[in-house]
Design a protein around this motif. Sequence first.
Motif, PDB file in Angstrom:
ATOM      1  N   ASP A  21       0.849  -1.178   0.000  1.00 11.39           N
ATOM      2  CA  ASP A  21       0.000   0.000   0.000  1.00 11.39           C
ATOM      3  C   ASP A  21       0.896   1.243   0.000  1.00 11.39           C
ATOM      4  N   LEU A  22       0.674   2.133  -0.955  1.00 10.36           N
ATOM      5  CA  LEU A  22       1.530   3.320  -1.060  1.00 10.36           C
ATOM      6  C   LEU A  22       1.459   4.198   0.183  1.00 10.36           C
ATOM      7  N   ASN A  23       0.329   4.167   0.889  1.00 12.32           N
ATOM      8  CA  ASN A  23       0.218   4.972   2.101  1.00 12.32           C
ATOM      9  C   ASN A  23       1.114   4.459   3.222  1.00 12.32           C
ATOM     10  N   GLU A  24       1.519   3.190   3.127  1.00 17.04           N
ATOM     11  CA  GLU A  24       2.335   2.594   4.177  1.00 17.04           C
ATOM     12  C   GLU A  24       3.816   2.536   3.815  1.00 17.04           C
ATOM     13  N   SER A  58      13.118  -4.360  -0.801  1.00 17.76           N
ATOM     14  CA  SER A  58      13.244  -3.149  -0.002  1.00 17.76           C
ATOM     15  C   SER A  58      12.558  -2.029  -0.772  1.00 17.76           C
ATOM     16  N   ILE A  59      11.622  -1.333  -0.155  1.00 17.33           N
ATOM     17  CA  ILE A  59      10.823  -0.324  -0.848  1.00 17.33           C
ATOM     18  C   ILE A  59      10.718   0.912   0.030  1.00 17.33           C
ATOM     19  N   TRP A  60      10.827   2.106  -0.584  1.00 16.04           N
ATOM     20  CA  TRP A  60      10.760   3.356   0.145  1.00 16.04           C
ATOM     21  C   TRP A  60      10.496   4.492  -0.827  1.00 16.04           C
ATOM     22  N   PHE A  61      10.152   5.651  -0.266  1.00 18.14           N
ATOM     23  CA  PHE A  61      10.108   6.903  -1.008  1.00 18.14           C
ATOM     24  C   PHE A  61      11.386   7.679  -0.700  1.00 18.14           C
ATOM     25  N   TYR A  93      16.138  -0.313   9.686  1.00 18.27           N
ATOM     26  CA  TYR A  93      15.081  -1.318   9.738  1.00 18.27           C
ATOM     27  C   TYR A  93      13.777  -0.645  10.159  1.00 18.27           C
ATOM     28  N   LEU A  94      12.693  -1.219   9.743  1.00 18.00           N
ATOM     29  CA  LEU A  94      11.374  -0.737  10.125  1.00 18.00           C
ATOM     30  C   LEU A  94      10.592  -1.866  10.782  1.00 18.00           C
TER      31      LEU A  94
END
Length: 680
Positions: A21-24, A58-61, A93-94
């Motif tokens: 989900d892009l919001n997360e 691994s995914i991030w903005f 890490y998250l």
Amino acid sequence: MVEIFVKEGNKDDFLGRVWFDLNEVPRRVPPDSPLAPQWYRMEDKKGDKAKSGEVMVSIWFGTQADEAFAEAWHSKAANVHFDGLCSIKSKVYLSPKLWYLRLSVIEAQDIVPGDKASAMMKFPELFTKVIVGNQVLRTKIAGPNPNRSFSSPYWNEDLLFVVAEPFEEYLVISVEDRIGPGREETVGRILLPMTAIERRNDEKQVVSRWFNIDNQLGNAIESKIVTRFGSRIHLRMSLDGGYHVLDEATMYSSDVRPTAKQLWKPHIGVLEMGILGASGLLPTKLKEGKRESADAYCVAKYGSKWVRTRTVVESLSPKWNEQYTWEVFDPSTVITIGVFDNSRVDKNGMNNARDSRIGKVRIRLSTLETDRVYTHSYPLLMLHPTGVKKTGELHLAVRFSCANMANMLQMYTLPLLPKMHYVQPLSVNQLEALRYQAMNVVASRLSRAEPPLGREVVEYMLDHDSHMWSMRRSKANFARLINVLSGVVAIGRWIESISNWHKPVYSTLFLLLFLFMVAMPELIIPAILLYMAFVGMWRYRSRPRHPPHMDTRLSHAESVYADELDEEFDSFPTSRSAELVRMRYDRLRSVAGRIQTVVGDMATQGERFQALLSWRDPRASFLFVVMCLFAAVGFYAVPTRAVVALWGLYMLRPPRFRNKLPCKALNFFRRLPAKADSLL
């Protein structure tokens, strides 16, 4: 929504997918280290995650940092084997997004007993067992009800679980029949995906539903399912996003936001931390037969963001010089920084690699002044079975910045936890059990990252052993309580000294001040508040210049006995001999006996107050009622100021006019009955 598809070779055969989900998706801002990739379980075309394997993603903005330089720097500066090279890089890490899963098992209908129960011709003892990953909870056995048949049990119980997003486990609900001690027979079950459960952000109940109970013949995921005749169960399920899922000790919590992102408020500030280095670390490894080296790295945890510095190999004074930032949503939170020894650097320790603890530091953000840079060395202290040891010092630079001071001050008027914790509160036992489950979920997810953050690291940072019994902690908490009450005790002793006229000049001045306050009672509260304000301004000069750190004297770590330390480090269940356990049990009984006596004395005093009007002692209650009537007439006829003045003069009279025996009111109170004589 972002979907990642995995295909096989040139055939373009679909193997599985992972969606986000892009919001997360988190945001990554330099100078943060690269986000550690993590294994995610894929799902097939039907949405099943059981047979599709895993993919590391691994995914991030944000922007991607250059990792080639860091790898080259480590490969040249450190003599590390290839398998351990990835474990020395700095990573972010998250924590997984945690939810409370609330499952209300209401009732079932038309339950058909199993073959074993039918052969025994017995009344079915039906209960529901719910499995979510490694969490297993059971309802009570449904008792007989004259208004319901034995095949329609009624439970109406709430069960709470901790689940992590992205959801990988299935909700397994089975109805079982106890056919004997330790023997159960499954009469049916349901397999539900987490994505089918409704989410809620407030206290409104979700709609309950009836589910058909499936036979155990076949797999519930596949289409070949044999369904029993008419058997079904009534459930109410919801993912509660209005709570904050506690995964760390309440007093050291670093985040108090609810799970649902829609309920988050804007951040009030930014925490910047520079992890500069450490000095004087104790050696933890053997090099050439001597214990003279350490491969240290640092872990900092605040909110859902964990950071791990690079590992400085073979150095007792490592220099990291890494900077990280966190968004702050509440000032009454704590950031935890721990130092560990990397055991994965040594190739011989790769199989049973458990990173050693060196020490940790906690900093409460509310103790930091706004926009001030704190550069300070904090002692690293570790409690060992042989006693407390200073394992080194950690050098940190910390700054807490706030854009709007009004928003910051407003936070002090808001509840600490989200609204749901007060509207539908959870019991202390529930919170403790759920915290343990949440910690296990976080540890299992972070151990799947690359490089993995070991379970021993997560448990140490989240204070896994804080709930275990410790004689040392009990003494420390008792000393803290005595220290808190010392001010009240000191005031009581001062008033006693004044009333006994040990210093006639002070007693005379106090008596005159008392009569002045009686004559002008409207000045009492302003005078007290003015005095407190003056004391607060006076103590501003002696305010702490640095955030507080671990205190060995407060922790009773310096005066603890060796046997008490051995008991604290003992495993659970115990691994010590029966004679030693018996001795410790007798000592615990002695301590608990004294606590029991104190609690009993406090209960006795409260029961005596209740006995004033309970007529348990009819003569005492009669005297109290008569005294209340006369006192009511007296307070009505005599002005309140005169009554207070006479009472003060009586209490502050010189010792020569006093009787050494207790006063009549105290004698009357001590004669009142309590319920202690009704105890066995």
